[in-house]
Design a protein around this motif. Sequence first.
Motif, mmCIF file in Angstrom:
data_model
loop_
_atom_site.group_PDB
_atom_site.id
_atom_site.type_symbol
_atom_site.label_atom_id
_atom_site.label_comp_id
_atom_site.label_asym_id
_atom_site.label_seq_id
_atom_site.Cartn_x
_atom_site.Cartn_y
_atom_site.Cartn_z
ATOM 1 N N HIS A 180 2.749 24.881 54.266
ATOM 2 C CA HIS A 180 3.421 25.270 53.022
ATOM 3 C C HIS A 180 4.522 24.256 52.702
ATOM 4 C CE1 HIS A 180 1.754 29.416 52.735
ATOM 5 N NE2 HIS A 180 1.745 29.353 54.061
ATOM 6 N N ALA A 181 4.801 24.120 51.413
ATOM 7 C CA ALA A 181 6.018 23.416 51.004
ATOM 8 C C ALA A 181 7.195 24.350 51.285
ATOM 9 C CB ALA A 181 5.955 23.058 49.527
ATOM 10 N N ARG A 182 8.260 23.820 51.834
ATOM 11 C CA ARG A 182 9.387 24.674 52.214
ATOM 12 C C ARG A 182 10.126 25.193 50.987
ATOM 13 N NH1 ARG A 182 14.137 23.256 56.671
ATOM 14 N NH2 ARG A 182 15.253 25.238 56.505
ATOM 15 N N ASN A 183 10.412 26.466 50.992
ATOM 16 C CA ASN A 183 11.174 27.122 49.940
ATOM 17 C C ASN A 183 12.432 27.698 50.579
ATOM 18 O OD1 ASN A 183 12.201 28.574 47.837
ATOM 19 N ND2 ASN A 183 10.404 29.874 47.525
ATOM 20 N N THR A 184 13.583 27.151 50.228
ATOM 21 C CA THR A 184 14.832 27.550 50.890
ATOM 22 C C THR A 184 15.441 28.816 50.300
ATOM 23 O OG1 THR A 184 16.057 26.030 49.445
ATOM 24 C CG2 THR A 184 15.388 25.198 51.604
ATOM 25 N N SER A 185 14.799 29.399 49.279
ATOM 26 C CA SER A 185 15.318 30.642 48.689
ATOM 27 C C SER A 185 15.192 31.778 49.702
ATOM 28 C CB SER A 185 14.538 30.993 47.422
ATOM 29 O OG SER A 185 14.644 29.963 46.469
ATOM 30 N N LYS A 186 16.280 32.477 49.943
ATOM 31 C CA LYS A 186 16.273 33.558 50.927
ATOM 32 C C LYS A 186 15.429 34.727 50.439
ATOM 33 C CE LYS A 186 20.643 32.524 53.229
ATOM 34 N NZ LYS A 186 21.964 33.027 53.656
ATOM 35 N N GLY A 187 14.648 35.287 51.358
ATOM 36 C CA GLY A 187 13.848 36.458 51.047
ATOM 37 C C GLY A 187 12.579 36.177 50.267
ATOM 38 N N SER A 188 12.259 34.921 50.048
ATOM 39 C CA SER A 188 11.075 34.597 49.238
ATOM 40 C C SER A 188 9.787 34.779 50.038
ATOM 41 C CB SER A 188 11.166 33.150 48.735
ATOM 42 O OG SER A 188 11.196 32.245 49.840
ATOM 43 N N MET B 206 0.989 42.342 57.104
ATOM 44 C CA MET B 206 0.701 41.943 55.735
ATOM 45 C C MET B 206 0.243 40.487 55.633
ATOM 46 S SD MET B 206 4.560 41.729 54.236
ATOM 47 C CE MET B 206 5.805 40.656 54.964
ATOM 48 N N GLY B 207 0.163 39.782 56.800
ATOM 49 C CA GLY B 207 -0.376 38.426 56.809
ATOM 50 C C GLY B 207 0.656 37.332 56.618
ATOM 51 N N TYR B 208 1.918 37.612 56.917
ATOM 52 C CA TYR B 208 2.986 36.627 56.772
ATOM 53 C C TYR B 208 3.723 36.461 58.103
ATOM 54 C CZ TYR B 208 2.526 36.902 51.676
ATOM 55 O OH TYR B 208 2.056 36.839 50.396
ATOM 56 N N VAL B 209 4.338 35.275 58.300
ATOM 57 C CA VAL B 209 5.256 35.065 59.410
ATOM 58 C C VAL B 209 6.670 34.990 58.844
ATOM 59 C CG1 VAL B 209 3.632 33.919 60.957
ATOM 60 C CG2 VAL B 209 4.911 32.556 59.308
ATOM 61 N N TYR B 210 7.612 35.494 59.606
ATOM 62 C CA TYR B 210 9.013 35.473 59.176
ATOM 63 C C TYR B 210 9.662 34.189 59.660
ATOM 64 C CZ TYR B 210 13.958 36.722 58.829
ATOM 65 O OH TYR B 210 15.299 36.728 58.537
ATOM 66 N N PHE B 211 10.227 33.412 58.713
ATOM 67 C CA PHE B 211 10.867 32.135 59.020
ATOM 68 C C PHE B 211 12.380 32.342 59.011
ATOM 69 C CE2 PHE B 211 12.278 27.843 57.360
ATOM 70 C CZ PHE B 211 12.105 27.197 58.568
ATOM 71 N N SER B 212 12.975 32.444 60.202
ATOM 72 C CA SER B 212 14.369 32.859 60.322
ATOM 73 C C SER B 212 15.395 31.906 59.714
ATOM 74 C CB SER B 212 14.708 33.119 61.789
ATOM 75 O OG SER B 212 14.455 31.977 62.583
ATOM 76 N N PRO B 213 15.233 30.550 59.775
ATOM 77 C CA PRO B 213 16.285 29.697 59.199
ATOM 78 C C PRO B 213 16.565 29.973 57.725
ATOM 79 C CG PRO B 213 14.872 28.393 60.613
ATOM 80 C CD PRO B 213 14.237 29.745 60.500
ATOM 81 N N ASP B 214 15.532 30.296 56.944
ATOM 82 C CA ASP B 214 15.713 30.589 55.519
ATOM 83 C C ASP B 214 15.567 32.067 55.195
ATOM 84 O OD1 ASP B 214 16.004 27.876 55.120
ATOM 85 O OD2 ASP B 214 13.912 27.560 54.567
ATOM 86 N N LYS B 215 15.278 32.888 56.213
ATOM 87 C CA LYS B 215 15.043 34.320 56.010
ATOM 88 C C LYS B 215 13.974 34.558 54.949
ATOM 89 C CE LYS B 215 19.725 35.590 57.434
ATOM 90 N NZ LYS B 215 20.993 36.277 57.071
ATOM 91 N N SER B 216 12.873 33.847 55.079
ATOM 92 C CA SER B 216 11.789 33.938 54.115
ATOM 93 C C SER B 216 10.464 34.138 54.849
ATOM 94 C CB SER B 216 11.742 32.674 53.247
ATOM 95 O OG SER B 216 11.637 31.519 54.068
ATOM 96 N N TYR B 217 9.382 34.262 54.076
ATOM 97 C CA TYR B 217 8.076 34.595 54.638
ATOM 98 C C TYR B 217 7.027 33.582 54.151
ATOM 99 C CZ TYR B 217 10.347 39.063 55.584
ATOM 100 O OH TYR B 217 11.207 40.038 56.023
#
Length: 517
Positions: A383-391, A339-350
């Motif tokens: 990207h600006a970091r977004n610490t919201s999980k699952g975002s 879908m064109g995203y990478v998974y960022f494990s520390p925040d569990k976001s994309y």
Amino acid sequence: MANTLDPMDLKQTITLHLDGFSNRKIGSTLGISRNTVNTYMRLFKASGSTFKELLGLDNATLEKLFPSHTTINNPRYEELMLFFEGVNKARNHPGFTFLYHYQEYVDQAKAPYSYTQFMEHYRRKYAKAKGSMKLEHDPGNELFIDYTGKKLEIIDKETGELIPVEVFVAILPNSQYTYVEACKSQKREDLINCCCNALQFYGGAPKAIVSDNLKSAVTRASRYEADINRSFKDFARHYNCVINPARGYAPQDKALVENAVNLAYQRIYYPLREMTFFSLEDLNREIKRLLQRYNDLLFSRKEASRRELFQSVEREYLKPLPDIPYELKGYRRAKVQKMGYVYFSPDKSYYSVPYRYMGKETSIHYTNSTVEVYYNHQRIALHARNTSKGSYNTNKEYLSSTHKYYSDWSLEFFKKKAAIHGEHVVRCVEKIIDKVDYPEIGYKRAMGVIQLHKAYGSKRLDNACKRAFQADATSYLRIKNILKNNLDESSLFYQNLEEDQSHIPEHDNIRGASAYQ
């Protein structure tokens, strides 16, 4: 006798004396103490021969007159030499100091030498075979950093627990301008933060930072080519300098910072010994006050303080600091999903990346404020970091045309699309989207309604939506059935519904509501 000379040294001493050299200059020229030269001059004069006659004697005769090994019976000197044997054996013991052994010597000797003579005799008896070069330090060239061996303490207000804290020391070797800071640990985060604060304190960056072989600074130590920690190397790149670890087991490489640590014990630790602190901030505030006084002390020989030498000489040689302070970076690896995203494990976001990198292995570099994605050492997304999980964090420029279209879906988007086909289509689309809790479901249904114009035309679609809205049957399937069965054109039921008339025909035999009052 302060020292004994062989015949060759004696002839050189006599020659320089005849050339008009003073005893002090003879001593400095030949590397002999002035006291030794003075002693031999008295012996030459007491020998009954002139200096020229002594110079003409052969080595054997001269050695008989002035033997290189003294024959004077001196119990005081012999006692000192015997004591030195025990001192030399303890030389490599941790915590060894000459002053400690001198005090022992004073306690047991009948007529002890002074401390200065004690050290002079020791150095002559155990002369260093390995030479030591005095290092010259160019201004702005290096910054030496280290941690003190002894820790300070703060108190936890809630539990009363004593918490040991590390003390970081940095010094510019040319001016010896010193920076000291207490921190929680020697970990990578604290080390880099202390280095950042030190450079801000100096107002510039050196060409190189010389560190000890700390685990937080050096991944693999080596005497010739150490492997620098990746974050520490990135920190140095940000400030346009290099990391140059000192050689292992070679403290002379950073002797000045070792000396600065000892001075920190005297000038900072000792005044703090009876003070109590409940936070690092309070402790560092007091350290800063004591440090300012320490840097303002005058050097006895240079007749200037560390601060004055830094301001007048070294400061102009430092490189300017970047506009943005360094932020500590972390690193992760991730594969670009379909879908064109990478998974960022520390925040569990994309985070989105350009669609052409789908399926590629990438490296994520992140700070507290930003997330960067790299492929083959080239940055492909920021990207600006977004610490919201699952975002899901999307930059539309990175998406394919299909994904861009999908990402634009909203109520306004569908109302605009529906307005092309008529006002009743707009009303139905709006109602369809409002009826569902999850907008994406409503978006798909609304898109289905709009797409019906391809098979039935905009006019019929608008008319079908009008009838569906009036019958409170606004759904994709019902509107499709209206069109499929041509109910939008010929249905008596919907026609009467539109005219707001009863479907029961009028008749004279039918009584109205008034007949039942």
